[in-house]
Design a protein around this motif. Structure first.
Motif, short mmCIF file in Angstrom:
data_model
loop_
_atom_site.label_atom_id
_atom_site.label_comp_id
_atom_site.label_asym_id
_atom_site.label_seq_id
_atom_site.Cartn_x
_atom_site.Cartn_y
_atom_site.Cartn_z
N ALA A 119 0.83 -1.20 0.00
CA ALA A 119 0.00 0.00 0.00
C ALA A 119 0.87 1.25 0.00
CB ALA A 119 -0.91 0.00 1.22
N TYR A 120 0.41 2.25 -0.76
CA TYR A 120 1.06 3.56 -0.78
C TYR A 120 0.02 4.64 -0.51
CZ TYR A 120 5.17 1.43 -2.97
OH TYR A 120 6.27 0.64 -3.25
N GLY A 121 0.32 5.50 0.43
CA GLY A 121 -0.50 6.68 0.66
C GLY A 121 0.17 7.88 0.03
N GLY A 122 -0.58 8.67 -0.71
CA GLY A 122 -0.03 9.87 -1.32
C GLY A 122 0.33 9.75 -2.78
N MET A 123 0.29 8.56 -3.35
CA MET A 123 0.70 8.37 -4.74
C MET A 123 -0.40 8.80 -5.73
SD MET A 123 3.81 7.08 -5.13
CE MET A 123 3.78 6.13 -6.65
N GLU A 124 -1.65 8.63 -5.34
CA GLU A 124 -2.76 8.84 -6.26
C GLU A 124 -3.32 10.26 -6.19
OE1 GLU A 124 -4.93 7.21 -9.40
OE2 GLU A 124 -3.29 6.33 -8.24
N CYS A 125 -2.79 11.07 -5.29
CA CYS A 125 -3.29 12.44 -5.14
C CYS A 125 -2.81 13.32 -6.29
CB CYS A 125 -2.81 13.03 -3.81
SG CYS A 125 -3.29 12.06 -2.36
N PRO A 126 -3.59 14.32 -6.69
CA PRO A 126 -3.16 15.21 -7.78
C PRO A 126 -1.83 15.90 -7.50
CG PRO A 126 -5.49 15.53 -7.28
CD PRO A 126 -4.94 14.63 -6.20
N GLN A 127 -1.56 16.18 -6.22
CA GLN A 127 -0.33 16.88 -5.86
C GLN A 127 0.80 15.92 -5.48
OE1 GLN A 127 -3.16 16.60 -4.24
NE2 GLN A 127 -3.07 17.25 -2.10
N SER A 128 0.69 14.65 -5.84
CA SER A 128 1.68 13.65 -5.47
C SER A 128 3.09 14.07 -5.88
CB SER A 128 1.35 12.31 -6.13
OG SER A 128 2.37 11.37 -5.89
N SER A 129 4.06 13.77 -5.00
CA SER A 129 5.46 14.10 -5.27
C SER A 129 6.25 12.89 -5.78
CB SER A 129 6.13 14.64 -4.00
OG SER A 129 5.49 15.82 -3.55
N PHE A 130 5.59 11.72 -5.90
CA PHE A 130 6.28 10.50 -6.29
C PHE A 130 5.49 9.78 -7.39
CE2 PHE A 130 7.62 11.55 -2.06
CZ PHE A 130 8.95 11.19 -2.00
#
Length: 340
Positions: A108-119
């Protein structure tokens, strides 16, 4: 004999329905063809309590989620994402239909699918790919960016579990998450209380941690990378003994996962004199603040649990006073033999 056999089958089927009803699962059956089959798969909870408070911060902090599923041979099976407000509900579970009788690896990854993702994924997980190919990297435009960037937080978790045969409902599991991204705030204070002007200094953190493999381990790159502060300014810290206002300069960094034993270095130089003020292995200094209450905690666990760092460095006529520093409000005296 035939009639008796049929009666036994009907009794067993009835017993199964009654048991399922007691569990709130009367709408499915493993025996009676008149009912829908019981679901096969998992119902996963996601928990982020790998922090110094040991409290679940997942509902408050994780705003988008990507789940990857691999079979026991590491082959990609499927993926699922969630970006809605259900992530803020502690009772929410992600359900997936998966064939029973098999063992699966969930990443699981949190933050990858957000529009503002940094990764981003270095190889997009899809049919035909393997867990060994799984890796994430900081977005290219953010590496060595001047000024620096306040990274969107990245979270990671994994779980290996079997989906047993014969279950009447989804098999429950918990994916424990950790946070990779860190905030490091560097403050400079003159020992005589005179103001420190932030424009007089250049700040940088030299590291090699922009890429992570599927097990959340750093993949070293050839040249490493440099973080520059995304925010620079001044703050007043109150009055000195002479009733003068003490004004500090600060520089705030957002960096990826910090690793014990790495040569991640904080470098500060004077702009006008083009002179190095300090160049230190910053991770070693951050570890100095680990309280004796956590002596048994491994250094890497401590670095992974603590994600916000405030470091105060003292200057005397432009020179770093290296007798002690303050990290997260802890005064630490320096043992020079440790940090050459």
């Amino acid at each position: 004999m035939i009639n008796l056999k049929h009666k036994i089958q009907h009794i067993l089927a009835g017993a199964a329905v009654i048991a399922a009803s007691a569990l709130g699962l009367a709408s499915c059956s493993l025996i009676n063809d008149d009912l829908d089959p019981c679901p096969e798969g998992v119902a996963l909870q996601f928990v982020y309590d790998y922090n110094m408070l040991y409290a679940n911060a997942f509902p408050a902090q994780v705003d988008c989620l990507t789940l990857l599923v691999y079979d026991q041979n590491g082959n990609f099976v499927t993926s699922k994402t969630e970006t809605t407000s259900v992530l803020a509900d502690e009772n929410w579970r992600m359900t997936l239909d998966l064939p029973a009788g098999k063992t699966y690896k969930f990443v699981a990854y949190g933050g990858m699918e957000c529009p503002q993702s940094s990764f981003h994924f270095m190889t997009e997980p899809a049919a035909g790919t393997n867990f060994s190919q799984l890796a994430v990297a900081m977005n290219t435009n953010l590496v060595d960016a001047i000024p620096g960037v306040d990274l969107h937080n990245l979270y990671y978790g994994e779980l290996t579990m079997e989906v047993p045969k014969g279950a009447l409902d989804y098999t429950a599991g918990t994916v424990s998450m950790m946070r990779d991204t860190n905030s490091i705030r560097i403050l400079l204070q003159n020992v005589d209380g005179s103001p420190v002007e932030p424009e007089d200094f250049n700040f940088a953190i030299y590291a090699n941690n922009t890429e992570l493999n599927g097990s959340n381990e750093i993949i070293p790159t050839t040249n490493g990378n440099v973080y520059y502060p995304w925010s620079v300014g001044q703050k007043d810290a109150g009055l000195s003994e002479a009733d003068d206002i003490i004004t500090l300069a600060y520089a705030e960094f957002s960096v990826n996962r910090l690793m014990a034993g790495s040569n991640t270095r904080l470098h500060i130089s004077e702009v006008m004199a083009d002179k190095t003020v300090l160049d230190i292995p910053i991770v070693n200094y951050l570890l100095l603040m680990k309280s004796d209450h956590f002596n048994s905690m491994p250094d890497q666990e401590y670095l992974d649990r603590e994600n916000h760092w405030d470091v105060i460095l003292f200057l005397d006529n432009g020179r770093w006073v290296d007798a002690y520093i303050v990290v997260n409000n802890w005064y630490v005296r320096i043992d020079h033999a440790t940090f050459d």
